[in-house]
Design a protein around this motif. Structure first.
Motif, PDB file in Angstrom:
ATOM      1  N   CYS A  33      -0.128   2.442  -7.470  1.00 52.39           N
ATOM      2  CA  CYS A  33      -0.694   2.577  -6.110  1.00 52.39           C
ATOM      3  C   CYS A  33       0.288   2.078  -5.053  1.00 52.39           C
ATOM      4  O   CYS A  33       0.467   2.711  -4.011  1.00 52.39           O
ATOM      5  N   ILE A  34       0.929   0.940  -5.320  1.00 52.89           N
ATOM      6  CA  ILE A  34       1.911   0.407  -4.377  1.00 52.89           C
ATOM      7  C   ILE A  34       3.132   1.322  -4.321  1.00 52.89           C
ATOM      8  O   ILE A  34       3.688   1.597  -3.247  1.00 52.89           O
ATOM      9  N   GLY A  35       3.566   1.803  -5.477  1.00 46.84           N
ATOM     10  CA  GLY A  35       4.739   2.681  -5.517  1.00 46.84           C
ATOM     11  C   GLY A  35       4.542   3.968  -4.752  1.00 46.84           C
ATOM     12  O   GLY A  35       5.477   4.484  -4.122  1.00 46.84           O
ATOM     13  N   MET A  36       3.324   4.522  -4.766  1.00 49.38           N
ATOM     14  CA  MET A  36       3.041   5.756  -4.053  1.00 49.38           C
ATOM     15  C   MET A  36       3.179   5.601  -2.541  1.00 49.38           C
ATOM     16  O   MET A  36       3.540   6.549  -1.839  1.00 49.38           O
ATOM     17  N   LEU A  37       2.887   4.401  -2.044  1.00 49.49           N
ATOM     18  CA  LEU A  37       2.928   4.168  -0.605  1.00 49.49           C
ATOM     19  C   LEU A  37       4.290   3.699  -0.116  1.00 49.49           C
ATOM     20  O   LEU A  37       4.529   3.618   1.089  1.00 49.49           O
ATOM     21  N   MET A  38       5.193   3.395  -1.043  1.00 50.23           N
ATOM     22  CA  MET A  38       6.461   2.786  -0.671  1.00 50.23           C
ATOM     23  C   MET A  38       7.268   3.688   0.264  1.00 50.23           C
ATOM     24  O   MET A  38       7.922   3.200   1.194  1.00 50.23           O
ATOM     25  N   ILE A  39       7.242   4.986   0.045  1.00 53.90           N
ATOM     26  CA  ILE A  39       8.031   5.897   0.872  1.00 53.90           C
ATOM     27  C   ILE A  39       7.614   5.816   2.323  1.00 53.90           C
ATOM     28  O   ILE A  39       8.455   5.851   3.239  1.00 53.90           O
ATOM     29  N   PHE A  40       6.312   5.672   2.587  1.00 54.51           N
ATOM     30  CA  PHE A  40       5.838   5.614   3.964  1.00 54.51           C
ATOM     31  C   PHE A  40       6.230   4.290   4.629  1.00 54.51           C
ATOM     32  O   PHE A  40       6.574   4.263   5.819  1.00 54.51           O
ATOM     33  N   SER A  88      -3.124   8.214   9.712  1.00 52.29           N
ATOM     34  CA  SER A  88      -2.717   9.138   8.650  1.00 52.29           C
ATOM     35  C   SER A  88      -3.183   8.680   7.279  1.00 52.29           C
ATOM     36  O   SER A  88      -3.110   9.453   6.315  1.00 52.29           O
ATOM     37  N   ALA A  89      -3.645   7.434   7.187  1.00 53.70           N
ATOM     38  CA  ALA A  89      -3.994   6.858   5.889  1.00 53.70           C
ATOM     39  C   ALA A  89      -5.013   7.694   5.103  1.00 53.70           C
ATOM     40  O   ALA A  89      -4.836   7.899   3.892  1.00 53.70           O
ATOM     41  N   PRO A  90      -6.099   8.195   5.717  1.00 57.17           N
ATOM     42  CA  PRO A  90      -7.050   9.007   4.942  1.00 57.17           C
ATOM     43  C   PRO A  90      -6.406  10.268   4.354  1.00 57.17           C
ATOM     44  O   PRO A  90      -6.689  10.633   3.204  1.00 57.17           O
ATOM     45  N   ALA A  91      -5.537  10.917   5.127  1.00 60.04           N
ATOM     46  CA  ALA A  91      -4.872  12.126   4.629  1.00 60.04           C
ATOM     47  C   ALA A  91      -3.929  11.796   3.474  1.00 60.04           C
ATOM     48  O   ALA A  91      -3.821  12.555   2.500  1.00 60.04           O
ATOM     49  N   ILE A  92      -3.233  10.657   3.574  1.00 59.96           N
ATOM     50  CA  ILE A  92      -2.328  10.244   2.499  1.00 59.96           C
ATOM     51  C   ILE A  92      -3.115   9.935   1.232  1.00 59.96           C
ATOM     52  O   ILE A  92      -2.701  10.293   0.119  1.00 59.96           O
ATOM     53  N   ALA A  93      -4.261   9.284   1.375  1.00 65.14           N
ATOM     54  CA  ALA A  93      -5.110   8.994   0.222  1.00 65.14           C
ATOM     55  C   ALA A  93      -5.597  10.284  -0.435  1.00 65.14           C
ATOM     56  O   ALA A  93      -5.660  10.387  -1.668  1.00 65.14           O
ATOM     57  N   ARG A  94      -5.946  11.291   0.373  1.00 64.74           N
ATOM     58  CA  ARG A  94      -6.379  12.580  -0.183  1.00 64.74           C
ATOM     59  C   ARG A  94      -5.219  13.299  -0.872  1.00 64.74           C
ATOM     60  O   ARG A  94      -5.403  13.983  -1.880  1.00 64.74           O
ATOM     61  N   PHE A  95      -4.007  13.137  -0.323  1.00 66.11           N
ATOM     62  CA  PHE A  95      -2.821  13.774  -0.907  1.00 66.11           C
ATOM     63  C   PHE A  95      -2.620  13.296  -2.349  1.00 66.11           C
ATOM     64  O   PHE A  95      -2.305  14.088  -3.246  1.00 66.11           O
ATOM     65  N   TYR A  96      -2.813  11.983  -2.574  1.00 68.95           N
ATOM     66  CA  TYR A  96      -2.661  11.424  -3.922  1.00 68.95           C
ATOM     67  C   TYR A  96      -3.976  11.425  -4.707  1.00 68.95           C
ATOM     68  O   TYR A  96      -3.987  11.065  -5.894  1.00 68.95           O
ATOM     69  N   ASN A  97      -5.073  11.766  -4.023  1.00 74.55           N
ATOM     70  CA  ASN A  97      -6.400  11.786  -4.653  1.00 74.55           C
ATOM     71  C   ASN A  97      -6.813  10.402  -5.161  1.00 74.55           C
ATOM     72  O   ASN A  97      -7.428  10.258  -6.218  1.00 74.55           O
ATOM     73  N   ASP A 103      -7.214   2.128   2.548  1.00 73.68           N
ATOM     74  CA  ASP A 103      -7.313   0.731   2.972  1.00 73.68           C
ATOM     75  C   ASP A 103      -6.030  -0.041   2.669  1.00 73.68           C
ATOM     76  O   ASP A 103      -5.596  -0.888   3.458  1.00 73.68           O
ATOM     77  N   VAL A 104      -5.426   0.240   1.518  1.00 76.35           N
ATOM     78  CA  VAL A 104      -4.198  -0.463   1.137  1.00 76.35           C
ATOM     79  C   VAL A 104      -3.103  -0.224   2.168  1.00 76.35           C
ATOM     80  O   VAL A 104      -2.418  -1.154   2.605  1.00 76.35           O
ATOM     81  N   LEU A 105      -2.911   1.024   2.583  1.00 73.12           N
ATOM     82  CA  LEU A 105      -1.860   1.354   3.542  1.00 73.12           C
ATOM     83  C   LEU A 105      -2.123   0.715   4.889  1.00 73.12           C
ATOM     84  O   LEU A 105      -1.195   0.222   5.549  1.00 73.12           O
ATOM     85  N   ARG A 106      -3.368   0.691   5.328  1.00 77.19           N
ATOM     86  CA  ARG A 106      -3.693   0.104   6.634  1.00 77.19           C
ATOM     87  C   ARG A 106      -3.441  -1.397   6.657  1.00 77.19           C
ATOM     88  O   ARG A 106      -2.991  -1.939   7.674  1.00 77.19           O
ATOM     89  N   VAL A 107      -3.701  -2.072   5.559  1.00 76.80           N
ATOM     90  CA  VAL A 107      -3.443  -3.516   5.504  1.00 76.80           C
ATOM     91  C   VAL A 107      -1.946  -3.786   5.346  1.00 76.80           C
ATOM     92  O   VAL A 107      -1.376  -4.619   6.053  1.00 76.80           O
ATOM     93  N   GLN A 108      -1.306  -3.082   4.443  1.00 81.16           N
ATOM     94  CA  GLN A 108       0.116  -3.312   4.207  1.00 81.16           C
ATOM     95  C   GLN A 108       0.960  -2.940   5.420  1.00 81.16           C
ATOM     96  O   GLN A 108       2.051  -3.475   5.625  1.00 81.16           O
ATOM     97  N   GLY A 109       0.458  -2.057   6.256  1.00 81.84           N
ATOM     98  CA  GLY A 109       1.187  -1.646   7.452  1.00 81.84           C
ATOM     99  C   GLY A 109       1.433  -2.766   8.445  1.00 81.84           C
ATOM    100  O   GLY A 109       2.311  -2.657   9.309  1.00 81.84           O
ATOM    101  N   VAL A 110       0.690  -3.875   8.302  1.00 78.64           N
ATOM    102  CA  VAL A 110       0.902  -5.030   9.179  1.00 78.64           C
ATOM    103  C   VAL A 110       2.336  -5.541   9.061  1.00 78.64           C
ATOM    104  O   VAL A 110       2.877  -6.151   9.990  1.00 78.64           O
ATOM    105  N   ILE A 111       2.964  -5.288   7.929  1.00 76.99           N
ATOM    106  CA  ILE A 111       4.352  -5.722   7.709  1.00 76.99           C
ATOM    107  C   ILE A 111       5.282  -5.156   8.779  1.00 76.99           C
ATOM    108  O   ILE A 111       6.297  -5.779   9.119  1.00 76.99           O
ATOM    109  N   LEU A 112       4.956  -4.017   9.345  1.00 77.73           N
ATOM    110  CA  LEU A 112       5.811  -3.403  10.361  1.00 77.73           C
ATOM    111  C   LEU A 112       5.968  -4.322  11.575  1.00 77.73           C
ATOM    112  O   LEU A 112       7.062  -4.437  12.137  1.00 77.73           O
ATOM    113  N   PHE A 113       4.889  -4.969  11.998  1.00 80.32           N
ATOM    114  CA  PHE A 113       4.969  -5.892  13.133  1.00 80.32           C
ATOM    115  C   PHE A 113       5.829  -7.105  12.783  1.00 80.32           C
ATOM    116  O   PHE A 113       6.623  -7.582  13.601  1.00 80.32           O
TER     117      PHE A 113
END
Length: 473
Positions: A33-40, A88-97, A103-113
């Motif tokens: 799950c973490i690896g799938m989001l790493m590219i974003f 974009s998080a809901p669409a990304i979750a649907r892309f990977y099914n 939720d994971v992407l929205r929380v981890q995205g805090v790292i950007l700040f």
């Protein structure tokens, strides 16, 4: 380099221990799950930096306006990119099914700040070669993050323990550097400074963006065409391989980029530094990669348990890519340091287009095995392009580069073949087979070094000499 080595290998040891413990507490699905989001995440971080971090280091005398301008630019980009990821998080979750990924992407995205808040201070430390502070903070952060992650994983938080680890790894240094570095931004945004840094940084940004996309594209493809567990097996294999292929080169390149920038006008001295680093890296990394390749199965069972055996064939193929990957940064950063950012971008575009073609073609022809072989071909093609640029713009000719690493390459391959042949004849059990391969390989490689005393070994000794003197004191 001593402090950077301490940082890298201490962090590597902590990651090593972390991988062993967490592999028994978490599942391949959690890692997947973490690896799938790493590219974003890595692409978003590339947009925030925008190449300005490299531009600030490359510029000989950056001003307060330069630093403040980049600081506010980074914060603005963080707000914009987090908003894009959030919606974009809901669409990304649907892309990977996998619904959880939203939720994971929205929380981890805090790292950007956090990343945007911290980048100027970190670059100031690097520019001043203050690697002592960077090392102490990084090591302390890794220990704290590991402790919290293990606690959460043990209590069943699954993928959220990995998310917390990533956030803490970014947050703690940001807070420490903010209070340690006396610099504070002034309320200004200079378009003149922005344009000056943009002229160099823009192409560095595009280059970094292409590199990150090229490095992460296989994760996107695996996540889309396979399941999260397969992605987890690949992530574990890739992370284990990178511990060896990139750890040593990162120690050297973290120090050498500011050094390259200081001697950028002296091509002879620059070529000499590149040659020493290339020979030293090959001398250390090549035998390590072949030993890991030969002993992969017992290593994975001992470290991660039999649950992760499916990672072994992935890891063995990736070791061949690691041979070339370990040498890439030495050449790549030298071209950046002499100000050829546009040239670097053009050739990076060529490398990444070809790399995607190799990976996609391999996937279509032979599935996962083909994808991994495509990664190996891509890595060696990228290395060939890098040494070609150094040959043209710095004067360290490509045939001399190949000649300098060839003795180590030949001996490493011969030692691997002999080790494999002897272990096959002995027909030992799994663990004794791994020990036999290791012992035979080390004897052959050390014997060659002791008898012939190659120049590469002398370079390594010269690099380690200051460390020995400090230890004696």
């Amino acid at each position: 380099m001593i402090w950077t080595a301490l940082q890298r290998y201490s962090t590597m040891l902590i990651q090593f221990i972390s991988g062993i413990i967490l592999a028994r507490l978490l599942t391949p699905h959690d890692y997947g799950c973490i690896g799938m989001l790493m590219i974003f995440m890595v692409l978003a971080e590339s947009f925030i930096d925008g190449g300005f971090g490299s531009a600030l280091i490359q510029k000989k005398r950056p001003t307060q306006e330069d630093y403040s301008t980049i600081f506010f630019w980074n914060l603005g980009m963080a707000v914009l990119l987090y908003a894009i990821l959030f919606f974009s998080a809901p669409a990304i979750a649907r892309f990977y099914n996998i619904p959880l990924l939203c939720d994971v992407l929205r929380v981890q995205g805090v790292i950007l700040f956090i990343f945007a808040f911290n980048i100027v201070q970190r670059n100031q430390l690097q520019k001043k070669l203050n690697f002592k502070v960077l090392s102490i903070v990084t090591i302390s952060t890794s220990l704290i993050a590991l402790s919290v992650t293990i606690f959460m994983a043990y209590h069943g938080y699954g993928v959220w323990s990995l998310v917390t680890q990533h956030i803490l790894t970014a947050l703690i240094p940001a807070l420490v550097f903010w209070f340690y570095i006396k610099w504070r931004p002034i309320l200004t945004f200079s378009w003149q400074s922005f344009k000056e840094l943009f002229s160099f940084g823009f192409f560095m940004f595009l280059t970094n963006l292409l590199n990150q996309f090229g490095h992460q594209i296989q994760g996107l493809l695996i996540g889309r065409f396979y399941n999260a567990s397969t992605m987890g097996f690949y992530s574990k294999a890739n992370a284990t391989e990178k511990l060896t292929s990139s750890s040593i080169s990162q120690v050297m390149t973290q120090v050498t980029y500011p050094l390259y920038a200081q001697v950028q006008d002296d091509k002879v001295k620059l070529a000499s530094i590149i040659r020493q680093l290339t020979m030293s890296l090959s001398f250390i990394t090549f035998p390590l990669m072949f030993i890991l390749l030969l002993c992969a199965k017992p290593i994975f069972i001992i470290l991660y348990s039999e649950r992760w055996l499916d990672s072994v064939p992935y890891f063995q193929v990736l070791c061949f890519a690691g041979l070339a990957y370990s040498l890439q940064s030495v050449n790549h950063q030298s071209i950046s340091a002499i100000g050829k950012s546009k040239t670097l971008f053009i050739w990076t575009l060529v490398k990444r287009v070809m790399g995607i073609a190799f990976v996609v073609t391999g996937l279509l022809i032979a599935g996962m095995k083909g994808l991994l072989v495509g990664m190996v071909i891509n890595t060696w093609f990228s290395y060939a392009v890098n040494i070609g640029m150094v040959s043209k713009y710095i004067g360290y000719k490509w045939w001399n580069q190949l000649k300098d690493i060839m003795p180590v390459m030949v001996v490493s391959i011969i030692a691997a073949i002999i080790s494999y042949g002897i272990s096959t004849l002995l027909d030992l059990s799994l663990y004794f087979d791994g020990i036999a391969k290791f012992v035979v390989y080390v004897i052959i490689y050390w014997g060659w070094t002791y008898i012939f005393k190659p120049e590469a070994s002398k370079n390594v000794k010269s690099i380690l000499a200051p460390l020995k003197r400090k230890l004696k004191l």
